[in-house]
Structure formats: C-alpha cells, structure tokens
Design a protein around this motif. Structure first.
Motif, PDB file in Angstrom:
ATOM      1  N   ASP A 159       0.787  -1.274  -0.049  1.00 35.90           N
ATOM      2  CA  ASP A 159       0.074  -0.193   0.094  1.00 35.90           C
ATOM      3  C   ASP A 159       0.842   1.233   0.148  1.00 35.90           C
ATOM      4  O   ASP A 159       0.672   2.322  -0.824  1.00 35.90           O
ATOM      5  N   ILE A 160       1.960   1.235   0.773  1.00 40.41           N
ATOM      6  CA  ILE A 160       2.939   2.403   0.925  1.00 40.41           C
ATOM      7  C   ILE A 160       3.341   2.617  -0.480  1.00 40.41           C
ATOM      8  O   ILE A 160       3.586   3.678  -0.958  1.00 40.41           O
ATOM      9  N   THR A 177       0.934   3.766  -2.976  1.00 39.01           N
ATOM     10  CA  THR A 177       0.617   5.232  -2.803  1.00 39.01           C
ATOM     11  C   THR A 177       1.573   6.287  -3.354  1.00 39.01           C
ATOM     12  O   THR A 177       1.448   7.388  -3.832  1.00 39.01           O
ATOM     13  N   ALA A 178       2.932   5.872  -3.044  1.00 38.39           N
ATOM     14  CA  ALA A 178       3.965   6.712  -3.582  1.00 38.39           C
ATOM     15  C   ALA A 178       4.080   6.640  -5.035  1.00 38.39           C
ATOM     16  O   ALA A 178       4.423   7.686  -5.539  1.00 38.39           O
ATOM     17  N   THR A 200       1.658   6.532  -7.085  1.00 37.65           N
ATOM     18  CA  THR A 200       0.371   7.171  -7.598  1.00 37.65           C
ATOM     19  C   THR A 200       0.725   8.635  -7.052  1.00 37.65           C
ATOM     20  O   THR A 200       0.408   9.312  -8.161  1.00 37.65           O
ATOM     21  N   GLY A 201       1.371   8.966  -6.299  1.00 42.18           N
ATOM     22  CA  GLY A 201       1.699  10.532  -5.741  1.00 42.18           C
ATOM     23  C   GLY A 201       2.624  10.827  -7.065  1.00 42.18           C
ATOM     24  O   GLY A 201       2.443  12.105  -7.413  1.00 42.18           O
ATOM     25  N   TYR A 217       3.904  17.142   1.302  1.00 41.57           N
ATOM     26  CA  TYR A 217       5.002  16.274   1.293  1.00 41.57           C
ATOM     27  C   TYR A 217       5.909  16.749   2.402  1.00 41.57           C
ATOM     28  O   TYR A 217       6.328  15.794   3.145  1.00 41.57           O
TER      29      TYR A 217
END
Lengths: 132, 66
Positions: A78-79, A82-83, A85-86, A121
């Motif tokens: 997930d991390i 998410t990174a 995706t960011g 961020y």
C-alpha cells in the motif's frame, strides 16, 4: 504482535465497501444540490458497483483493497502503491502546468495543486521524521 | 531473505492458511516469505520463530540473498 485477536476496523471486509457507498451517497447529495440528480444516481451506481466488487471479490488484490487482506505485507504494498500514485499525479500536474503556461495561460489550477502536493509532502516528511 | 519457514511448517503438518491464521497474516504473505520474495517485519519474524520454538537466527538467514 501478530497473534493479536482484535482486528482494526479497516481490516473488516465491509470497511472499504462501506466507505465506497458513503462516498457514493456524498456524490449523490452533491449532484442533487446542484440539480443534477441523474448524474448523481449514475455516480452512486458506480460507487455501489465498486462496493459490491470489493465485498464479493475473491482475489488477494480485492481482499487487500477491501480490508481483510491488510496485513504487514499489504501495508508495504500500500505504501509503495501510494508513493507511485503520488509520483504519477505530481508528474501529470507539473506537465499540465507547463503546457498551460506555454499556451499563455496562468497555469491555474495546476500550480495550486502542485503547491498543495509539495507542502503536504514537506509537512509529512517533517512529522514522520519527528515521530520516528 | 533465506529462511526455513516452509520446512518448519510442513514438518508440523500445517497449511499456509493455518500458519497465516496463527500469525494473523494472509496465506499469500506466508507464501511470499517462504519463496523469499518478502522479508517479514521483526515482530512477525520473532512470532514465527517462537511459534516453531526456534530463535530468529535459526529460522532466518541474513547472510543469504540479502
């Protein structure tokens, strides 16, 4: 420790489907207020279909997305997701901002979105550093 | 990270699902650990070692792939 018996709420199978339905209801309400009930019903239908997919899907990916499969390995996945995706989002935002500016526009709202992303961020890094 | 989880699990006649339930992780996570695609957290490594009545060093071999 892994032998704990009580699961956090986000690991229950109905958690993410319920969140999806809630978001669908918010969309329906927003469209309704904006006098676009048809679009609201379509949005709610899409979110309800997503909730059903998450609730009844059988794959590990679905279980991870919907809650029950969220163990420590999934947290790592997930991390990273998410990174990634960011990174995709900020790349698109910067690209769109440059295109807008090159076309003689003021770069809005891309510059604002980029600023929000950058500030978020920096704050996240500072808070996480202080807590680690 | 190289480990003996598969050998220890099969020696006890456990399925990946059963070991996963005992560790409160998914079957796929146990499979990933056994295939050395995923390195477990320290708490999970300790829990696995204790479950098999071993030390962490006896179950996980840090001088392996990593």
């Amino acid at each position: 420790m892994p032998t704990a018996t009580s699961k956090p709420i986000y690991r229950h199978r109905w958690w993410t489907p319920a969140v999806s339905l809630f978001l669908g209801a918010l969309m329906l309400a927003a469209f309704w207020i904006g006098d676009s009930i048809t679009e609201g019903l379509v949005s709610f239908g899409i979110m309800a279909a997503l909730a059903a997919f998450l609730l009844f899907g059988r794959s590990e990916t679905v279980h991870g997305l919907s809650g029950p499969g969220r163990d420590e390995r999934w947290a790592k996945i997930d991390i990273h997701a998410t990174a990634l995706t960011g990174m995709v989002l900020i790349t698109v935002i910067i690209g769109a901002f440059l295109v807008e500016v090159a076309q003689g526009e003021d770069g809005q709202p891309w510059s604002q979105l980029g600023a929000v992303g950058g500030i978020a961020y920096i704050i996240a890094v500072a808070v996480l550093r202080a807590r680690s | 990270m190289q480990n003996d989880v598969r050998e220890l699990r099969t020696a006890r006649g456990l399925s990946q699902q059963e070991l996963g339930e005992a560790m409160d992780v998914s079957r796929q996570t146990i499979n990933s650990i056994e295939k050395e695609r995923y390195t477990p957290s320290l708490p999970l490594a300790i829990a696995l070692a204790r479950y098999f009545d071993r030390t962490v060093e006896e179950v996980f071999h840090a001088n392996g792939n990593q």
